[in-house]
Design an enzyme around this catalytic site. Structure first.
Site, PDB file in Angstrom:
ATOM      1  N   GLY A  82       0.844  -1.192   0.000  1.00  0.00           N
ATOM      2  CA  GLY A  82       0.000   0.000   0.000  1.00  0.00           C
ATOM      3  C   GLY A  82       0.879   1.242   0.000  1.00  0.00           C
ATOM      4  O   GLY A  82       2.041   1.201  -0.420  1.00  0.00           O
ATOM      5  N   SER A  83       0.328   2.327   0.493  1.00  0.00           N
ATOM      6  CA  SER A  83       1.039   3.604   0.410  1.00  0.00           C
ATOM      7  C   SER A  83       2.162   3.689   1.447  1.00  0.00           C
ATOM      8  O   SER A  83       2.123   3.032   2.496  1.00  0.00           O
ATOM      9  CB  SER A  83       0.048   4.744   0.647  1.00  0.00           C
ATOM     10  N   THR A  84       3.108   4.547   1.158  1.00  0.00           N
ATOM     11  CA  THR A  84       4.215   4.778   2.088  1.00  0.00           C
ATOM     12  C   THR A  84       3.695   5.372   3.401  1.00  0.00           C
ATOM     13  O   THR A  84       4.175   5.024   4.484  1.00  0.00           O
ATOM     14  CB  THR A  84       5.260   5.688   1.411  1.00  0.00           C
ATOM     15  N   GLY A 102       2.271   2.611   5.398  1.00  0.00           N
ATOM     16  CA  GLY A 102       3.386   1.729   5.771  1.00  0.00           C
ATOM     17  C   GLY A 102       4.122   2.245   6.999  1.00  0.00           C
ATOM     18  O   GLY A 102       4.452   1.476   7.924  1.00  0.00           O
ATOM     19  N   GLU A 126       5.678  -3.215   1.175  1.00  0.00           N
ATOM     20  CA  GLU A 126       5.806  -2.953  -0.269  1.00  0.00           C
ATOM     21  C   GLU A 126       5.006  -1.681  -0.497  1.00  0.00           C
ATOM     22  O   GLU A 126       3.778  -1.707  -0.454  1.00  0.00           O
ATOM     23  CB  GLU A 126       5.192  -4.089  -1.102  1.00  0.00           C
ATOM     24  N   CYS A 185       2.051   0.514  -8.796  1.00  0.00           N
ATOM     25  CA  CYS A 185       3.097   0.991  -7.880  1.00  0.00           C
ATOM     26  C   CYS A 185       4.381   1.344  -8.620  1.00  0.00           C
ATOM     27  O   CYS A 185       5.034   2.333  -8.318  1.00  0.00           O
ATOM     28  CB  CYS A 185       3.387  -0.065  -6.826  1.00  0.00           C
ATOM     29  N   GLU A 222       3.778  10.616  -5.620  1.00  0.00           N
ATOM     30  CA  GLU A 222       3.143   9.503  -6.323  1.00  0.00           C
ATOM     31  C   GLU A 222       1.701   9.904  -6.617  1.00  0.00           C
ATOM     32  O   GLU A 222       0.893  10.079  -5.698  1.00  0.00           O
ATOM     33  CB  GLU A 222       3.169   8.236  -5.461  1.00  0.00           C
TER      34      GLU A 222
HETATM   35  P1  NAP Z   1      -3.334   2.500   1.167  1.00  0.00           P
HETATM   36  O1  NAP Z   1      -4.293   3.621   1.260  1.00  0.00           O
HETATM   37  O2  NAP Z   1      -2.058   2.581   1.898  1.00  0.00           O
HETATM   38  O3  NAP Z   1      -4.145   1.198   1.612  1.00  0.00           O
HETATM   39  C1  NAP Z   1      -3.557  -0.073   1.590  1.00  0.00           C
HETATM   40  C2  NAP Z   1      -4.244  -0.939   2.610  1.00  0.00           C
HETATM   41  O4  NAP Z   1      -3.950  -0.420   3.914  1.00  0.00           O
HETATM   42  C3  NAP Z   1      -5.761  -0.954   2.475  1.00  0.00           C
HETATM   43  O5  NAP Z   1      -6.246  -2.235   2.772  1.00  0.00           O
HETATM   44  C4  NAP Z   1      -6.166   0.060   3.521  1.00  0.00           C
HETATM   45  O6  NAP Z   1      -7.494  -0.058   3.966  1.00  0.00           O
HETATM   46  C5  NAP Z   1      -5.176  -0.243   4.614  1.00  0.00           C
HETATM   47  N1  NAP Z   1      -5.045   0.825   5.615  1.00  0.00           N
HETATM   48  C6  NAP Z   1      -5.311   2.142   5.481  1.00  0.00           C
HETATM   49  N2  NAP Z   1      -5.098   2.784   6.652  1.00  0.00           N
HETATM   50  C7  NAP Z   1      -4.716   1.857   7.548  1.00  0.00           C
HETATM   51  C8  NAP Z   1      -4.383   1.885   8.931  1.00  0.00           C
HETATM   52  N3  NAP Z   1      -4.405   3.011   9.646  1.00  0.00           N
HETATM   53  N4  NAP Z   1      -4.033   0.722   9.532  1.00  0.00           N
HETATM   54  C9  NAP Z   1      -4.005  -0.437   8.840  1.00  0.00           C
HETATM   55  N5  NAP Z   1      -4.338  -0.525   7.534  1.00  0.00           N
HETATM   56  C10 NAP Z   1      -4.681   0.603   6.891  1.00  0.00           C
HETATM   57  O7  NAP Z   1      -2.960   2.171  -0.356  1.00  0.00           O
HETATM   58  P2  NAP Z   1      -3.943   2.006  -1.585  1.00  0.00           P
HETATM   59  O8  NAP Z   1      -4.482   3.334  -1.937  1.00  0.00           O
HETATM   60  O9  NAP Z   1      -4.897   0.892  -1.322  1.00  0.00           O
HETATM   61  O10 NAP Z   1      -2.939   1.468  -2.704  1.00  0.00           O
HETATM   62  C11 NAP Z   1      -2.125   2.315  -3.427  1.00  0.00           C
HETATM   63  C12 NAP Z   1      -0.723   2.320  -2.883  1.00  0.00           C
HETATM   64  O11 NAP Z   1      -0.209   0.990  -2.872  1.00  0.00           O
HETATM   65  C13 NAP Z   1       0.239   3.104  -3.739  1.00  0.00           C
HETATM   66  O12 NAP Z   1       1.063   3.883  -2.912  1.00  0.00           O
HETATM   67  C14 NAP Z   1       1.045   2.028  -4.449  1.00  0.00           C
HETATM   68  O13 NAP Z   1       2.318   2.447  -4.876  1.00  0.00           O
HETATM   69  C15 NAP Z   1       1.103   0.979  -3.410  1.00  0.00           C
HETATM   70  N6  NAP Z   1       1.426  -0.333  -4.001  1.00  0.00           N
HETATM   71  C16 NAP Z   1       2.697  -0.819  -3.830  1.00  0.00           C
HETATM   72  C17 NAP Z   1       3.064  -2.034  -4.423  1.00  0.00           C
HETATM   73  C18 NAP Z   1       4.459  -2.593  -4.259  1.00  0.00           C
HETATM   74  O14 NAP Z   1       4.680  -3.765  -4.590  1.00  0.00           O
HETATM   75  N7  NAP Z   1       5.417  -1.814  -3.765  1.00  0.00           N
HETATM   76  C19 NAP Z   1       2.121  -2.744  -5.170  1.00  0.00           C
HETATM   77  C20 NAP Z   1       0.832  -2.209  -5.311  1.00  0.00           C
HETATM   78  C21 NAP Z   1       0.502  -1.004  -4.711  1.00  0.00           C
HETATM   79  P3  NAP Z   1      -8.618   0.823   3.217  1.00  0.00           P
HETATM   80  O15 NAP Z   1      -8.779   0.200   1.901  1.00  0.00           O
HETATM   81  O16 NAP Z   1      -9.811   0.709   4.033  1.00  0.00           O
HETATM   82  O17 NAP Z   1      -8.110   2.217   3.157  1.00  0.00           O
END
Ligand code: NAP
Length: 501
Positions: free
Chosen positions: A245-247, A250, A268, A303, A404
């Site tokens: 997910g997002s940095t 993370g 990741e 990503c 990003e």
């Molecule tokens: P995100 O907003 O960080 O969410 C990722 C996951 O974390 C979701 O299941 C989200 O739940 C959960 N989450 C949010 N807040 C949380 C908290 N306080 N505690 C625990 N979990 C929490 O990311 P996204 O918008 O879904 O995905 C996009 C990001 O993923 C981009 O930054 C992208 O670069 C990254 N990504 C990285 C890779 C890699 O391999 N490096 C691959 C794919 C994507 P909710 O859905 O309810 O918000």
């Protein structure tokens, strides 16, 4: 395999779907205990698709407890490696047998064009399951060289209950990159998929049972990040958290680990990948086509999207002219259920607004936006569509080159020599992926060595297979998916030192 070949056929099949948004715990679908729910919306038309369980701490606790029970009674790790292997292989077969349903869930829930799900996501899901299944009985410990009087074994054992939190951009695939190695190593797992697109993963949990996976080994809790995700990350019985997910999130998870049980946290996270185009590249037209795909595939919600295009001044104008004329031919917005569609909507209206704000900021900072789109009509007017945009007259310090954006937006930045290109490429908090385009082998080696990224492509972009460790340098993460090293990261070593006579 699917035999459906037209938008009408897919739409008819979609009308028959009754997706479950429940949790899947101990082998059955269950509602959240407090009966909370939230809406899952089809981003291509704004229509309600399903209601999804809004799990709270108590639901997460139930799921973790059931997984802990499964861990303690050894119903999974106690199986012979071949038996676990058979389950994962059957799971992969079931994904293939349920292709149409899974593809529809993915397309309707997150807006990805159906042909992308069929051609990219689902084949990669089955490859991942089979790869890690095949690894199960190839994992070996070692006997070290000791003095007489001792026999020393180094054993690799599973960890226990692992939590997985995943994003919405490749809902099934990002989950399976975690689930397959976690389960192959003998662990139990609780998955919290992204709120925007949880339906395919929910179905996948049931397919694990159909494949012969014991109840409770793979539990799934739906819900919101700050509620269900946070509870999972803070849970004292979760020994490792695997996150994509997002940095920003993370970093939060690292603090949760510190506040709870010091669990291992595999991250990741985000990216802002540079693609460097040198003037001696083989074929400008072919390279530009790959540059377009590198940023507009999955509507830029990737990503490792190649969102920073570093182009040598000698080829800059030709590159931009080719890019802006070809992109609208290659990426046509449309109904994601139409097999001819190559550009779907963004995952939600909220995300579309966020991307639009990034574009407006780039314009305010002085870059020029070339928008390459067509207006959509009919029911798609309600969708979260956004025309692809290329920024020119930009520099690497602008927000459009540093943040990003996670949408169909690329920024071209000119450079004059290799040193400058490398400095620009590395001038980022991220380091997930990078590429260099050149016919000079020595030059490409220098870029491979000096680019700060977990993956460097030469004369290609986005290529790879299961043998490629995938993960980032810097704030793009601290872990690797795919490859045997991912499997080993879900184990811990035990040293058995035996005194012999
Ligand atoms: P995100 O907003 O960080 O969410 C990722 C996951 O974390 C979701 O299941 C989200 O739940 C959960 N989450 C949010 N807040 C949380 C908290 N306080 N505690 C625990 N979990 C929490 O990311 P996204 O918008 O879904 O995905 C996009 C990001 O993923 C981009 O930054 C992208 O670069 C990254 N990504 C990285 C890779 C890699 O391999 N490096 C691959 C794919 C994507 P909710 O859905 O309810 O918000």
């Amino acid at each position: 395999m699917s035999t459906l070949s037209s938008r009408e056929n897919w739409s008819r099949r979609a009308a028959l779907l009754r997706p479950s948004g429940d949790n899947f715990i101990d082998g059955r679908y269950v509602a959240a205990q407090a009966h909370g729910r939230f809406d899952s919306i089809n981003p291509s038309n704004g229509q309600l698709l399903a209601q999804v369980a809004r799990s709270q701490e108590s639901d997460v606790d139930l799921a973790v407890n059931r997984s802990l029970q499964a861990w303690r009674d050894r119903r999974w790790r106690g199986l012979a490696p071949r038996q676990r292997m058979d389950v994962l292989m059957r799971w992969a077969d079931l994904v293939e047998q349920n292709t149409e349903e899974l593809a529809l869930l993915e397309t309707l829930d997150m807006g990805k064009p159906i042909n992308d799900v069929l051609g990219i996501d689902l084949p990669e899901v089955t490859r991942t399951l089979r790869y890690f299944a095949e690894c199960i009985d190839k994992m070996e410990g070692s006997v070290t060289s000791t003095a007489p009087g001792a026999l020393h074994l180094v054993l690799h054992e599973p960890l226990g209950v692992v939590g997985a939190i995943t994003p919405w951009n490749y809902p099934l695939l990002m989950a399976v990159w975690k689930l397959a190695p976690i389960l192959a190593a003998g662990n139990c797992v609780v998955l919290k998929p992204a709120e925007q697109a949880p339906l395919s993963c929910t179905r996948l949990a049931a397919l694990f049972m159909e494949a012969g996976g014991p109840a409770g080994v793979f539990n799934l809790v739906n819900g919101l990040g700050p509620e269900a995700g946070r509870a999972l990350a803070l849970h004292p019985d979760v020994v490792k958290l695997s996150f994509t997910g997002s940095t920003t999130v993370g970093k939060l998870l690292l603090t949760y680990a510190g506040q709870s049980n010091m669990k291992r946290v595999a991250l990741e996270t985000g990216g802002k990948s540079p693609q460097v185009f040198l003037p001696d590249l083989y074929d400008l037209d072919a390279a530009v086509d790959r540059a377009i795909g590198g940023i507009f595939d999955n509507a830029g919600q990737v990503c490792n999207a190649g969102s920073r295009l570093l182009v040598h001044r000698d080829i800059h104008d030709a590159f931009v002219a080719r890019f802006t004329s070809r992109a609208p031919q290659l990426y046509r917005p449309g109904d994601p259920l139409d097999p001819a569609t190559t550009l779907g909507p963004l995952v939600s209206q909220a995300h579309r607004l966020k991307v639009q704000r990034c574009i407006e900021r780039g314009i305010a900072e002085g870059a020029r936006a070339v928008v390459m789109g067509e207006a959509l009509s009919g029911h798609l007017e309600q969708g979260a569509f956004l025309a692809p945009t290329l920024f020119v007259d930009a520099d690497n310090r602008m927000s459009i080159a540093q943040d990003e954006i996670f949408g169909p937006v690329a920024t071209v930045i000119p450079f004059t020599n290799d040193d400058e290109a490398i400095a620009l490429a590395n001038d980022s908090i991220y380091g997930l992926a990078a590429s260099v385009w050149t016919r000079d082998l020595n030059r490409s080696h220098r870029f491979v060595r000096d680019l700060e990224a977990g993956v460097v492509w030469v004369n290609c972009f986005g290529d790879g297979d299961m043998t490629q460790p995938f993960g980032g340098y810097k704030q793009s993460g601290n872990s690797r998916d795919k490859h045997m090293m991912s499997l080993m990261s879900y184990t811990q070593t035990k040293s058995a030192w035996m005194a012999t006579t």
